[in-house]
Scaffold this motif. Structure first.
Motif, PDB file in Angstrom:
ATOM      1  N   ASP A 317       0.836  -1.213   0.000  1.00 52.54           N
ATOM      2  CA  ASP A 317       0.000   0.000   0.000  1.00 52.54           C
ATOM      3  C   ASP A 317       0.863   1.252   0.000  1.00 52.54           C
ATOM      4  N   LEU A 318       1.917   1.213   0.836  1.00 49.23           N
ATOM      5  CA  LEU A 318       2.820   2.373   0.916  1.00 49.23           C
ATOM      6  C   LEU A 318       4.032   2.096   0.028  1.00 49.23           C
ATOM      7  N   SER A 319       3.932   2.481  -1.226  1.00 47.04           N
ATOM      8  CA  SER A 319       5.021   2.232  -2.168  1.00 47.04           C
ATOM      9  C   SER A 319       5.168   3.430  -3.102  1.00 47.04           C
ATOM     10  N   PRO A 320       6.405   3.875  -3.377  1.00 48.51           N
ATOM     11  CA  PRO A 320       6.598   5.012  -4.283  1.00 48.51           C
ATOM     12  C   PRO A 320       6.642   4.561  -5.748  1.00 48.51           C
ATOM     13  N   LEU A 321       6.823   5.500  -6.649  1.00 54.28           N
ATOM     14  CA  LEU A 321       7.113   5.169  -8.047  1.00 54.28           C
ATOM     15  C   LEU A 321       8.599   4.809  -8.118  1.00 54.28           C
ATOM     16  N   VAL A 322       8.926   3.659  -8.683  1.00 55.15           N
ATOM     17  CA  VAL A 322      10.325   3.234  -8.801  1.00 55.15           C
ATOM     18  C   VAL A 322      10.761   3.447 -10.256  1.00 55.15           C
ATOM     19  N   VAL A 323      11.772   4.300 -10.444  1.00 56.62           N
ATOM     20  CA  VAL A 323      12.320   4.570 -11.781  1.00 56.62           C
ATOM     21  C   VAL A 323      13.696   3.922 -11.843  1.00 56.62           C
TER      22      VAL A 323
END
Length: 463
Positions: A317-323
């Protein structure tokens, strides 16, 4: 006979304006207009129109909080601007949205497990905007009176503050007197005092004092005298990352660990409690989650365990955008014997949006050289610019950009203001590029040590 003593001329330097010029210090943003269309040359970005537009679309969704828990991959040859686009994304997001940048090899060099290092990087990229109400005293300082005892041990004082509507006198204790002295508060300053913490902030100097014959610095800011009541209730917004909350709660000296960098491993139970608390604040309207961006450069250096962890982490649920960025083609997945596109497992590739970057054209390279010359404060002649562009086409863009400052040193030696073709040629003879270095190795005919290549392990490593 008197001996004459000479002192060296002192040199005053404004340290606030000293900046280190880095490889990407010319990047100011993605160079897109309001419709997310890439400009030809803007904010230090040149070329790569499709990749920049794709990054801009992703950023728009990040700012709207709609693309958390996704991943994207910049794939392309070396020197095609993958890291530059990522830094442009960071600049466009601004300071409010967290942006964390790591190299994949960092994960293996830290004194903690690989999954813990990745977890900390992921949680550093998620911001929590916490809102709270606080009482503040805000006004213009009319007078500060401080009385010291004969021994100097105790201090008492009075602070007179006014707004346009009222004036009040406050009694001061030792702590408040020390805080006012530390902030160098004088009569005529407009200040704000947080009643709960006692923190004093100087907002600026009152316009009424702008004609006083005071010695003022160039950074003196003039503000209007506040209106209304002196004591007000204000909503204060703090933005912290989940990792900072983890560290502060992880140990007694946790707050200091933020500055020391020695955070160690944090227990999963503690993180689960913090997640629950943040969700409660979110439901009560006290906090807001800001999903940020985690950029992993040279992502093919991660191993199969890290990739498996990322697969699971992206579904939280708590996850950022991973580039991610990779310059590999078909490469071996680290930790396995299998080969895969970009060195990433197929199940992770299936989850990511892939953006390709292409080699720069000759015109793009010339514009990049021009931007770098402005950044490094170097002037090239027209002929030198043409020659350097040709060098970049024949060798690599990075090699050509490295030659700029080397050629400037050579130009200064012959007391020339501009870098000419002659300086570039001399720099080209002093420093080898990759192709000439390989040719030189072949010419050595085995005179260097450890040249034997053979066996399956070596072949596998080379691939």
């Amino acid at each position: 006979m008197a001996t004459s003593i000479t002192a060296g001329a002192s040199e005053l330097r404004d340290i606030t304006k000293m900046e280190r010029i880095g490889a990407h210090s010319h990047i100011r943003g993605l160079g897109l207009d309001d419709r997310l269309e890439p400009r030809d040359n803007s904010q230090g970005m040149v070329g790569q129109a499709k990749a920049r537009k794709a990054a801009g679309m992703i950023l728009k969704m990040v700012q709207e909080g709609r693309i958390a828990g996704r991943a994207m991959l910049f794939a392309g040859p070396p020197s095609t601007g993958k890291t530059a686009i990522a830094l442009g994304m960071a600049q466009t997001l601004g300071s409010d949205v967290p942006f964390t940048m790591i190299a994949a090899s960092e994960v293996f060099s830290l004194s903690m497990s690989k999954t813990e290092a990745l977890t900390q990087a992921l949680r550093r990229s998620i911001g929590v905007r916490i809102k709270e109400e606080t009482e503040i005293i805000e006004g213009e300082v009319v007078e500060i009176q401080i009385d010291r005892s004969l021994t100097g041990a105790t201090k008492t004082g009075k602070l007179t503050i006014k707004t346009t509507d009222m004036e009040t006198i406050y009694d001061l204790g030792t702590k408040m007197i020390d805080a006012l002295s530390k902030e160098k508060v004088l009569a005529g300053d407009v200040i704000a005092i947080d009643k709960t913490s006692g923190k004093i902030s100087k907002l600026g100097r009152s316009f009424a004092r702008s004609r006083d014959y005071d010695a003022m610095g160039a950074d003196t800011k003039f503000v209007q005298c506040p209106e209304g009541e002196i004591q007000k209730r204000k909503e204060v917004v703090h933005t912290v990352s989940l990792h900072e909350i983890d560290v502060i709660n992880s140990r007694t000296q946790g707050f200091l660990a933020l500055f020391a960098g020695d955070t160690g491993e944090i227990k999963p139970e503690l993180r689960a409690q913090i997640n629950t608390k943040v969700q409660e604040w979110r439901e009560e309207g006290k906090a807001e989650i800001i999903p940020g961006v985690l950029f992993i450069d040279e992502v093919h250096m991660l191993d199969i365990e890290c990739f498996s962890f990322l697969n699971r982490a992206l579904e939280n649920d708590l996850s950022p955008l991973v580039v991610m960025a990779s310059n590999r083609g078909m490469a071996r997945i680290r930790g396995t014997k299998f080969r895969s596109p970009h060195g990433l497992p197929v199940d992770l590739l299936d989850r990511v949006l892939i953006v390709s970057t292409k080699p720069y054209t000759e015109e793009d390279i010339q514009q990049i050289i021009h931007i770098r010359c402005q950044e490094e404060d170097v002037t090239l002649t027209q002929d030198a610019t043409t020659v350097l562009t040709r060098m970049a086409m024949d060798t690599t863009l990075r090699y050509a950009l490295n030659l700029i400052s080397c050629a400037q040193v050579l130009a200064r030696k012959r007391k020339a203001e501009q870098v000419d073709v002659e300086d570039l040629r001399r720099g080209y003879t002093y420093f080898m590029d990759e192709k000439r270095s390989v040719k030189w190795l072949k010419d050595q005919q085995g005179s260097l040590m450890f040249e034997e290549i053979g066996g399956e392990d070596d072949v596998m490593d080379q691939s």
